[in-house]
Write a protein that holds these residues in place. Structure first.
Motif, PDB file in Angstrom:
ATOM      1  N   VAL A  15       7.733   5.023  15.136  1.00 22.34           N
ATOM      2  CA  VAL A  15       7.273   3.792  14.480  1.00 22.34           C
ATOM      3  C   VAL A  15       6.362   4.130  13.302  1.00 22.34           C
ATOM      4  N   ILE A  16       5.465   5.095  13.491  1.00 22.35           N
ATOM      5  CA  ILE A  16       4.527   5.482  12.424  1.00 22.35           C
ATOM      6  C   ILE A  16       5.275   6.102  11.248  1.00 22.35           C
ATOM      7  N   VAL A  17       6.188   7.029  11.548  1.00 21.72           N
ATOM      8  CA  VAL A  17       6.954   7.679  10.474  1.00 21.72           C
ATOM      9  C   VAL A  17       7.787   6.643   9.727  1.00 21.72           C
ATOM     10  N   GLY A  18       8.400   5.714  10.474  1.00 25.99           N
ATOM     11  CA  GLY A  18       9.206   4.683   9.825  1.00 25.99           C
ATOM     12  C   GLY A  18       8.389   3.799   8.904  1.00 25.99           C
ATOM     13  N   ASN A  19       7.165   3.473   9.312  1.00 25.08           N
ATOM     14  CA  ASN A  19       6.327   2.566   8.516  1.00 25.08           C
ATOM     15  C   ASN A  19       5.437   3.285   7.509  1.00 25.08           C
ATOM     16  N   THR A  20       5.563   4.582   7.408  1.00 26.00           N
ATOM     17  CA  THR A  20       4.787   5.337   6.401  1.00 26.00           C
ATOM     18  C   THR A  20       5.715   6.204   5.557  1.00 26.00           C
ATOM     19  N   LEU A  21       6.191   7.291   6.139  1.00 22.78           N
ATOM     20  CA  LEU A  21       7.046   8.216   5.381  1.00 22.78           C
ATOM     21  C   LEU A  21       8.285   7.525   4.838  1.00 22.78           C
ATOM     22  N   LEU A  22       8.987   6.771   5.686  1.00 26.35           N
ATOM     23  CA  LEU A  22      10.227   6.140   5.229  1.00 26.35           C
ATOM     24  C   LEU A  22       9.957   5.115   4.134  1.00 26.35           C
ATOM     25  N   LEU A  23       8.919   4.297   4.297  1.00 30.18           N
ATOM     26  CA  LEU A  23       8.596   3.318   3.249  1.00 30.18           C
ATOM     27  C   LEU A  23       8.249   4.012   1.938  1.00 30.18           C
ATOM     28  N   SER A  24       7.524   5.133   2.024  1.00 29.19           N
ATOM     29  CA  SER A  24       7.160   5.850   0.792  1.00 29.19           C
ATOM     30  C   SER A  24       8.399   6.434   0.125  1.00 29.19           C
ATOM     31  N   LEU A  25       9.339   6.946   0.916  1.00 26.87           N
ATOM     32  CA  LEU A  25      10.570   7.502   0.337  1.00 26.87           C
ATOM     33  C   LEU A  25      11.438   6.399  -0.265  1.00 26.87           C
ATOM     34  N   LEU A  26      11.478   5.243   0.391  1.00 28.43           N
ATOM     35  CA  LEU A  26      12.216   4.112  -0.178  1.00 28.43           C
ATOM     36  C   LEU A  26      11.595   3.688  -1.507  1.00 28.43           C
ATOM     37  N   LEU A  45       0.836  -1.206   0.000  1.00 27.40           N
ATOM     38  CA  LEU A  45       0.000   0.000   0.000  1.00 27.40           C
ATOM     39  C   LEU A  45       0.871   1.256   0.000  1.00 27.40           C
ATOM     40  N   MET A  46       1.925   1.261   0.814  1.00 25.72           N
ATOM     41  CA  MET A  46       2.821   2.428   0.860  1.00 25.72           C
ATOM     42  C   MET A  46       3.500   2.639  -0.490  1.00 25.72           C
ATOM     43  N   TYR A  47       3.795   1.559  -1.182  1.00 23.99           N
ATOM     44  CA  TYR A  47       4.405   1.701  -2.504  1.00 23.99           C
ATOM     45  C   TYR A  47       3.420   2.339  -3.487  1.00 23.99           C
ATOM     46  N   ARG A  48       2.173   1.866  -3.469  1.00 19.93           N
ATOM     47  CA  ARG A  48       1.187   2.386  -4.425  1.00 19.93           C
ATOM     48  C   ARG A  48       0.814   3.837  -4.123  1.00 19.93           C
ATOM     49  N   ARG A  49       0.830   4.237  -2.853  1.00 23.32           N
ATOM     50  CA  ARG A  49       0.432   5.602  -2.465  1.00 23.32           C
ATOM     51  C   ARG A  49       1.647   6.430  -2.048  1.00 23.32           C
ATOM     52  N   ARG A  50       2.804   6.090  -2.589  1.00 18.10           N
ATOM     53  CA  ARG A  50       4.054   6.684  -2.093  1.00 18.10           C
ATOM     54  C   ARG A  50       4.091   8.206  -2.216  1.00 18.10           C
ATOM     55  N   HIS A  51       3.645   8.758  -3.343  1.00 21.72           N
ATOM     56  CA  HIS A  51       3.729  10.211  -3.533  1.00 21.72           C
ATOM     57  C   HIS A  51       2.739  10.944  -2.629  1.00 21.72           C
ATOM     58  N   LEU A  52       1.567  10.369  -2.455  1.00 21.68           N
ATOM     59  CA  LEU A  52       0.593  10.975  -1.550  1.00 21.68           C
ATOM     60  C   LEU A  52       1.105  10.964  -0.116  1.00 21.68           C
ATOM     61  N   VAL A  53       1.707   9.841   0.294  1.00 21.29           N
ATOM     62  CA  VAL A  53       2.157   9.689   1.688  1.00 21.29           C
ATOM     63  C   VAL A  53       3.243  10.700   2.024  1.00 21.29           C
ATOM     64  N   TRP A  54       4.290  10.776   1.187  1.00 24.20           N
ATOM     65  CA  TRP A  54       5.373  11.696   1.551  1.00 24.20           C
ATOM     66  C   TRP A  54       4.930  13.157   1.438  1.00 24.20           C
ATOM     67  N   SER A  55       4.022  13.457   0.523  1.00 23.93           N
ATOM     68  CA  SER A  55       3.524  14.831   0.392  1.00 23.93           C
ATOM     69  C   SER A  55       2.748  15.256   1.634  1.00 23.93           C
ATOM     70  N   VAL A  56       1.873  14.363   2.126  1.00 23.80           N
ATOM     71  CA  VAL A  56       1.101  14.674   3.340  1.00 23.80           C
ATOM     72  C   VAL A  56       2.032  14.879   4.527  1.00 23.80           C
ATOM     73  N   TRP A  57       3.051  14.045   4.643  1.00 25.70           N
ATOM     74  CA  TRP A  57       3.979  14.170   5.754  1.00 25.70           C
ATOM     75  C   TRP A  57       4.756  15.485   5.704  1.00 25.70           C
ATOM     76  N   VAL A  58       5.144  15.920   4.539  1.00 23.87           N
ATOM     77  CA  VAL A  58       5.859  17.202   4.423  1.00 23.87           C
ATOM     78  C   VAL A  58       4.973  18.349   4.891  1.00 23.87           C
ATOM     79  N   ILE A  59       3.689  18.307   4.507  1.00 25.41           N
ATOM     80  CA  ILE A  59       2.758  19.356   4.942  1.00 25.41           C
ATOM     81  C   ILE A  59       2.601  19.334   6.464  1.00 25.41           C
ATOM     82  N   ILE A  60       2.426  18.130   7.022  1.00 24.61           N
ATOM     83  CA  ILE A  60       2.292  17.998   8.481  1.00 24.61           C
ATOM     84  C   ILE A  60       3.534  18.543   9.180  1.00 24.61           C
ATOM     85  N   PHE A  61       4.699  18.193   8.651  1.00 28.91           N
ATOM     86  CA  PHE A  61       5.953  18.637   9.255  1.00 28.91           C
ATOM     87  C   PHE A  61       6.064  20.161   9.260  1.00 28.91           C
TER      88      PHE A  61
END
Length: 746
Positions: free
Chosen positions: A322-333, A16-32
């Motif tokens: 744990v959440i960032v590692g399993n979402t943002l990091l997976l999307s960036l990978l 799922l993180m692979y398929r939604r990778r661009h959405l995931v990292w974009s949302v995290w940047v906004i949150i940050f």
């Protein structure tokens, strides 16, 4: 946990993180970016030191003094030191000091301002102090403190230092802000260098830092909104969140990036590599996060806002890691894919050679240890137990200004106060008594004289100051009652905060050290003292009583904290590894490393060994909060490496059923990564050793020492030795708890 190739929940999550990778990292940047705006404001919002034992007898007594007698616990001392050594006890010097403080005295929040005349010791005449009492709570005083400090004008012939509770808390708050920046400036560059050396490429080295910074920033941003609704969050919270978030976030990301690069070499696509990284490393950091959370949750069992604040912040930042590692990091990978190996900072040929040498090194270590397991176990246990021996002589206490270095004026002023004034006089025990009748009545006067005599007979009491003692020149109770008909005398006594209505204050000047076991025993005896039925209410308060209530709350809750951590950690690891003995071994080894690190903290902070190197002030005690904080935090952090190592050993054992081979392979695959992760964590938390807050120094030293011992002596030597000795027993579990394949094989 036992890793397999079977596609489970984390594998599907990785897809799922692979398929939604661009959405995931974009949302995290906004949150940050949004949270960063609030994160920087958090240290300024937290004004509570977290040490107040709310609802205790001492706290209830202070509330009565504040609400009914107008005596506030919020105060400060202005310490004056002559520049040329001349006396400040002359009328001229006193007049000059009093005139300089006229504007401060006019402020509506100042209820009392007087030069301290009593309790002086020694021959120093070049130092004096003015005690200022405020009619506002600590938070309001801290908010207005910069304005209060500006109302204390310079006097050309004197050095002036603001000390006491309010300035100390303010300086602690300011130190907290600077310490965060200072620790990051020390720790992060070194961590980046290590990451670049470990991975050899720029992107791989930067990703763990990104995870750590995102975890800390978002957590602090969330704490901003929590702080808006409560004033009970401790001002130590930002430091601990920063320390834990960077340490845990970087560690987790290091393991995930390392596993992703490994999966890239053996999976047919980037999508599969991301999914398998989530299946294996993502699941590992989830269980590791749970192990860390156990200790952090247990801190909340202690009824002090310091522990509840640290528990809240710790749970939030570790969960966020744990959440960032399993979402943002997976999307960036998923976005970077093979590019993770581009932009080398170390030539590829050199990296390959190094990897091969490292693998052979860890294999040799594992087999070398397993050839002499008994010798290794006995030797290392002896070393760790020896390091832990100082814990048996640990003395705990509650320091005040000593948590700051002497460069802060509140600390330097406190040191001067201790040189010039008798500490027994500065820290009396206060008995707050409510009589049946007003203090002017003859019956009350007679009873008060009896109370004072009873208190004076208690061992450890030097003197009892009370309103009847102030009238001691009058020979009888009747004479005292007659004198109290004088309105001017009553106003004088009430202005001295000795009496009001039916309330009577007895100041007990101790004849023992005001900090320590003797003072605590005195407080206990005074609380047990039966003053008769004419006393409707009795509270024993003052600084020694407050300290005793703090320590009692810690020691009373400690068995529940330790029991909860040990039992729940064992249960979580039992579920993760489906083994009876592996979790028990992990818990016992953590206790060994924890005891050794606490022993080193005692040597430095109580006995003063290497105190100059770490720039700490040895006060002969260990701050009462430290053993609990170190135990709760270190136990979980140390368990991280156990989980990562055992998960790879278990993965190999499930495949080969060969205990020795699995142990060697597990160490080969994780040895360099665990060592690198431990070094980075030591750098990040060790940076706090060189900050200004003594409590953060001790936490940093305890955590860094424990991780150092854990990642070297225990993981590299003790684990393989015990794995060899226990053989197939490592993997035994009751049939009910075995997997379906294991039950069929049996």
């Amino acid at each position: 946990m036992r890793e397999t190739d079977k596609h489970g929940l984390f594998w599907h999550w990785g897809k799922l993180m692979y398929r939604r990778r661009h959405l995931v990292w974009s949302v995290w940047v906004i949150i940050f970016l949004v949270m960063a705006l609030f994160a920087f404001q958090v240290p300024s919002m937290l004004k509570d030191n977290g040490f107040t034992p709310a609802g205790s007898e001492s706290d209830n007594g202070l509330n009565v003094l504040r609400d009914e007698m107008g005596i506030s616990a919020t105060m400060m001392d202005i310490v004056y030191e002559s520049k040329d050594g001349s006396s400040l006890m002359t009328d001229q010097a006193m007049q000059l000091i009093e005139q300089s403080l006229s504007k401060l005295q006019e402020q509506p929040y100042v209820t009392d301002l007087h030069v301290r005349q009593d309790g002086r010791i020694g021959n120093r005449q070049d130092v004096t102090s003015v005690n200022v009492i405020f009619n506002m709570d600590t938070n309001d005083a801290l908010e207005q403190y910069p304005d209060i400090r500006r109302l204390i004008p310079d006097i050309p012939s004197m050095n002036i230092y603001a000390s006491g509770a309010t300035p100390v808390y303010y300086d602690m708050q300011e130190a907290s802000k600077r310490d965060i920046v200072k620790s990051e400036m020390i720790g992060l560059p070194i961590a980046l260098i290590v990451l670049l050396i470990v991975f050899g490429t720029l992107l791989a080295g930067l990703l763990p830092l990104i995870v750590g910074l995102f975890s800390v920033t978002v957590t602090l941003g969330l704490l901003y909104f929590i702080a808006l609704s409560t004033d009970s969050l401790s001002n130590f919270l930002p430091n601990v969140v920063t320390m834990l978030g960077l340490a845990v976030g970087i560690d987790y990301a290091l393991f995930m990036v390392s596993r992703f690069r490994e999966e890239l070499r053996c999976q047919p696509s980037i999508e599969q590599a991301v999914a398998m990284t989530a299946q294996r490393a993502g699941q590992s950091i989830f269980f590791s996060g749970v192990a860390v959370l156990i200790g952090l949750v247990a801190m909340a069992f202690i009824d002090l806002s310091l522990f509840r604040s640290l528990s809240l912040g710790g749970v939030m930042v570790v969960s966020m890691s744990v959440i960032v590692g399993n979402t943002l990091l997976l999307s960036l990978l998923a976005v970077f894919g093979e590019k993770i190996n581009r932009y080398p900072v170390i030539p590829r040929r050199f990296r390959r050679s190094t990897d091969g040498e490292e693998s052979r090194f860890w294999i040799k270590i594992a087999h070398g240890v397993m050839k002499r397991p008994v010798t290794i176990v006995i030797l290392l246990c002896a070393i760790l137990i020896t390091c832990a021996l100082p814990v048996g002589g640990m003395k705990i206490g509650i320091p005040a200004a000593e948590v700051l270095p002497p460069k802060y004026e509140s600390r330097y002023g406190a040191d001067l106060m201790n040189e010039v004034y008798d500490p027994h006089e500065l820290t009396p025990v206060q008995l707050v008594l409510r009589a049946d009748k007003a203090y002017t009545e003859l019956d009350t006067i007679q009873e008060a004289e009896k109370w004072a005599d009873q208190i004076l007979k208690v061992e450890g009491v030097r003197r009892v100051d009370s309103y009847v003692a102030a009238l001691a020149q009058l020979p009888t109770a009747e004479a005292k009652a007659g004198a109290l008909q004088n309105e001017q005398l009553r106003a004088q006594l009430e202005g001295s905060h000795l009496v009001k209505g039916q309330l009577i204050i007895m100041q007990v000047i101790p004849d023992v050290q005001p900090d320590g076991d003797e003072a605590f025993e005195l407080v206990r005896q005074l609380r047990e003292l039966d003053l008769g039925s004419d006393v409707n209410e009795k509270y024993v308060t003052g600084r020694p009583a407050v300290q005793l209530d703090i320590i009692d709350r810690i020691t009373n809750a400690l068995p529940y904290v330790v029991g909860f951590i040990l039992l729940v950690t064992y249960f979580v690891l039992f579920i993760a590894f489906r083994s009876v003995l592996l979790p028990l071994k992990a818990v016992l080894m953590n206790i060994l490393s924890l005891g050794a690190s606490l022993g080193i903290v005692v040597l430095v902070f109580q006995h003063g060994y290497l105190a100059d190197l770490f720039q700490v002030t040895s006060t002969g005690i260990v701050v009462a909060m430290l053993p609990v904080i170190i135990f709760c935090v270190v136990f979980g952090i140390s368990m991280d490496y156990e989980v990562f190592l055992l998960s790879r050993i278990a993965e190999e054992y499930d495949r080969t059923k060969n205990n020795e081979h699995s142990t060697a392979e597990g160490l080969k695959k994780t040895g360099s990564i665990i060592t690198s992760a431990a070094f980075i964590l030591i750098v990040v938390v060790g940076a706090f050793i060189f900050t200004d807050n003594e409590m953060m120094k001790a936490i940093g030293l305890g955590l860094a020492t424990s991780v150092l011992l854990d990642a070297t002596l225990i993981r590299v030597f003790l684990v393989p030795a015990l794995m060899k000795l226990m053989g197939k027993l490592n993997w035994w579990a009751p049939r009910l708890f075995r997997s379906k394949s294991e039950r069929n094989a049996a």
